[in-house]
Design a protein around this motif. Sequence first.
Motif, short mmCIF file in Angstrom:
data_model
loop_
_atom_site.label_atom_id
_atom_site.label_comp_id
_atom_site.label_asym_id
_atom_site.label_seq_id
_atom_site.Cartn_x
_atom_site.Cartn_y
_atom_site.Cartn_z
N GLU A 49 -30.71 -8.04 24.22
CA GLU A 49 -30.54 -8.17 25.27
C GLU A 49 -29.44 -9.22 25.80
OE1 GLU A 49 -35.16 -7.10 27.51
OE2 GLU A 49 -34.74 -9.46 27.29
N TYR A 50 -29.38 -10.20 24.49
CA TYR A 50 -28.30 -11.60 24.90
C TYR A 50 -26.72 -10.55 24.75
CZ TYR A 50 -25.59 -15.76 23.99
OH TYR A 50 -24.60 -16.23 23.38
N LEU A 51 -26.88 -9.43 23.54
CA LEU A 51 -25.91 -9.58 23.32
C LEU A 51 -25.21 -8.41 24.19
CD1 LEU A 51 -26.32 -8.85 19.13
CD2 LEU A 51 -25.41 -10.53 20.67
N ILE A 52 -26.49 -7.13 24.60
CA ILE A 52 -26.11 -6.29 25.52
C ILE A 52 -25.50 -7.17 26.60
CG2 ILE A 52 -26.44 -5.08 27.85
CD1 ILE A 52 -29.09 -4.01 25.88
N LYS A 53 -25.22 -8.43 26.96
CA LYS A 53 -25.39 -8.78 27.43
C LYS A 53 -23.39 -10.22 27.60
CE LYS A 53 -29.27 -11.11 30.61
NZ LYS A 53 -30.16 -12.27 30.78
N LEU A 54 -23.09 -10.23 26.53
CA LEU A 54 -22.51 -10.31 25.94
C LEU A 54 -21.20 -8.93 25.58
CD1 LEU A 54 -20.20 -12.51 24.93
CD2 LEU A 54 -21.82 -12.26 22.69
N PHE A 55 -21.73 -8.34 24.85
CA PHE A 55 -20.72 -6.71 24.91
C PHE A 55 -20.02 -6.61 25.77
CE2 PHE A 55 -23.56 -5.44 21.07
CZ PHE A 55 -22.34 -5.75 19.95
N GLU A 56 -20.98 -6.48 27.24
CA GLU A 56 -20.41 -5.96 28.64
C GLU A 56 -19.20 -6.92 28.71
OE1 GLU A 56 -24.15 -5.66 30.98
OE2 GLU A 56 -24.46 -4.01 30.11
N ALA A 153 -18.59 -10.85 13.26
CA ALA A 153 -17.79 -9.38 13.92
C ALA A 153 -17.31 -8.74 15.54
CB ALA A 153 -18.55 -8.09 13.75
N ILE A 154 -18.44 -9.82 16.67
CA ILE A 154 -18.56 -9.35 17.68
C ILE A 154 -17.41 -10.51 17.61
CG2 ILE A 154 -19.29 -10.19 20.12
CD1 ILE A 154 -22.13 -9.87 18.73
N MET A 155 -17.37 -11.91 17.46
CA MET A 155 -16.32 -12.81 17.69
C MET A 155 -14.92 -12.52 17.47
SD MET A 155 -17.31 -15.43 19.62
CE MET A 155 -18.55 -14.30 20.49
N ALA A 156 -14.66 -11.58 16.21
CA ALA A 156 -13.52 -10.69 15.92
C ALA A 156 -12.70 -10.12 17.15
CB ALA A 156 -13.57 -10.11 14.29
N VAL A 157 -13.70 -9.27 17.33
CA VAL A 157 -13.09 -8.81 18.67
C VAL A 157 -12.16 -9.81 19.77
CG1 VAL A 157 -13.66 -6.98 20.18
CG2 VAL A 157 -13.78 -6.10 18.13
N LYS A 158 -13.68 -10.36 19.87
CA LYS A 158 -12.60 -11.66 21.38
C LYS A 158 -11.22 -12.38 20.90
CE LYS A 158 -15.56 -14.86 23.94
NZ LYS A 158 -13.96 -15.69 24.35
N LEU A 159 -11.70 -12.81 19.42
CA LEU A 159 -10.38 -13.20 18.57
C LEU A 159 -9.52 -12.66 18.97
CD1 LEU A 159 -9.26 -15.66 17.45
CD2 LEU A 159 -9.97 -14.17 15.31
N LEU A 160 -8.79 -10.89 18.91
CA LEU A 160 -7.81 -10.40 19.51
C LEU A 160 -8.05 -10.14 21.01
CD1 LEU A 160 -9.01 -7.36 16.66
CD2 LEU A 160 -7.30 -9.03 17.14
N LYS A 161 -8.78 -10.03 21.40
CA LYS A 161 -8.48 -10.08 22.91
C LYS A 161 -8.58 -11.76 23.21
CE LYS A 161 -12.28 -7.29 24.21
NZ LYS A 161 -11.12 -6.27 25.04
N ASP A 162 -8.84 -12.92 22.94
CA ASP A 162 -7.65 -14.53 23.02
C ASP A 162 -6.67 -14.76 23.42
OD1 ASP A 162 -10.68 -14.82 24.51
OD2 ASP A 162 -11.81 -16.11 22.91
#
Length: 426
Positions: A49-56, A153-162
Motif C-alpha cells: 500500500e505504501y508503494l501504491i501511493k508512491l507509484f501514483e 529501481a523506483i528512485m531511478a525513475v524519480k531521478l530521471l523525472k527530477d
Amino acid sequence: MTNQINTKLKETLEKNREEYIGYLKDLIAIDTRDLGHGIDGGLEKEGQEYLIKLFEKLGADVKVDPMKEEVIQQFYKDHGEGNLGHNYDDRFNVYASFKADPSKKSLMFNGHIDVMPPGDETLWDNPPFEPIIKDGILYGRGTADMKGGLMAAIMAVKLLKDAEIDLPGEVIITSVCDEEGGGNGSMQAIASGQRADGVVVCEGTDQELILAHMGFVFFRVEFSGIACHSGMKTKGVNAIEKAIKAINALNELEHKWLLKYKHPLLPPPNLNIGVIKGGTAGSTVPDECYFETCVHYLPNLMSKKQIEEEFMDTINRVAKSDPFLEKNPPKVTIYQAGNGFEMDLDHGLVNSFKNSFKLAMDKEVKAVGSPAGCDSRLWRSIAKMPTIQFGPGSLKMAHAINECVPVEEYLNAILIYANLILDYCK
C-alpha cells in the motif's frame, strides 16, 4: 551528450540523496515478513500500500493483482514450478507502468516486498524494523534482501523525472510477494501477462552482475524402524542407521557430479544434508528418522528431472540392498524446487548494462554466477525474457542478523539503473 546526461544525473542524485534515502528507510520500517516461508501467509499488505501511493505520486499506471492459489496450481501444472498450499489472505502483487514511446524498448525491474522474519530480535544491535544509519551503512531487515534494490529501481525513475529527462521507453516495476516462499509472486506476475523487452532482478549482488544461478531441489527422506530397549538392539531396527546408509550413497552421487559437471560462472553441483532428526533417547533403538537435503545443480548442463531421477535411483538402490528397507521403503518428498538461470554473456541487455555501469561508476562490472536461486530463473526460463540480476547489497547479508546495505551502494544503484533505462530503452 551521454556524459553530460550522466553528470546531470549525478548532480540531481546528490541534491536529492536524503529524500531518496528517506523513501528506503520508510519501506524498511514496514514489517513485511513472510510467515512460515509463505505457507502460513505474509504481512506484505502495508508495504504494498505504501508503494501504491508512491507509484501514483510518480505518475505511474498501477495494477493490484491479488495472489491466488489456483494461479500457482496452474503454473505448477504448466511449468513444473510453484509452491502449493500457501495462505494468500491480504497478499497481492503491485505492478507500476511508466508509459513512454511504444516504439522503443521496454524495461522491467523486478523486486520482492516480502522479507524473512528477523529471528531473535534481542540479537540485533538495533530493532530490525527501525532503520538506522551508522558509519554510512543502513541497517534493518530487508535492506539487502531486497527493499534496497526495489526502492533503487523506483528512485531511478524519480531521478530521471527530477533531472527533467524523459523516459525513452516504458519502464515497468513489479513488486511481488511470497518470493521467500519460493517465488510464487513472480510466477503470478508472469501468469498475469507482465512482460518487457528486458528484465532486471534487483537482488543484492555485491556490486557484480549476475548472469547465472544454480537450480535447487529440496528433498525430505523419511525412514521407519522397530523400537526397543538399546540393551536388546538386535531385536529392533535402527531408523537412524538406515538413514545414514542413504546419506552415504547420496554423498557418492554428489562426488560423481563433482567430477562430471563444470560451469564457467558457477560452483560445482552439490548436495547438502541440512537436517536430520530421529530417536527419543540414547537407551532406545529409534523407529523413526528423517533428513532434509538441498541439491544445487547447474543450469542447462543438468535438469530438475535428472536430479529427481538420480536422487530416487540412489534411494531405491539403498532400499533394495537392505532386507528391511526393501519391505519398508523410505518415503521421499520434494517440498520446494526451482530451475537454474543462465543469460547469454553477449546479449544486448548485458552489454547495455555494462555500458551503463561503466558510465556511472567509471569502472568495469564483473560478470559472475550465484549459488543462490531467485526469481531470475522464472523471468528467463519461463517468461522467456532477457534477464540480468543486479542490485545493492550482499548475499551474505540476506536473512542475516544486523542485515545492512552501504548507503552509497544504494545510491549508486539508482544512478546505474537510470543510465540503463536511457541506454537500453532507446
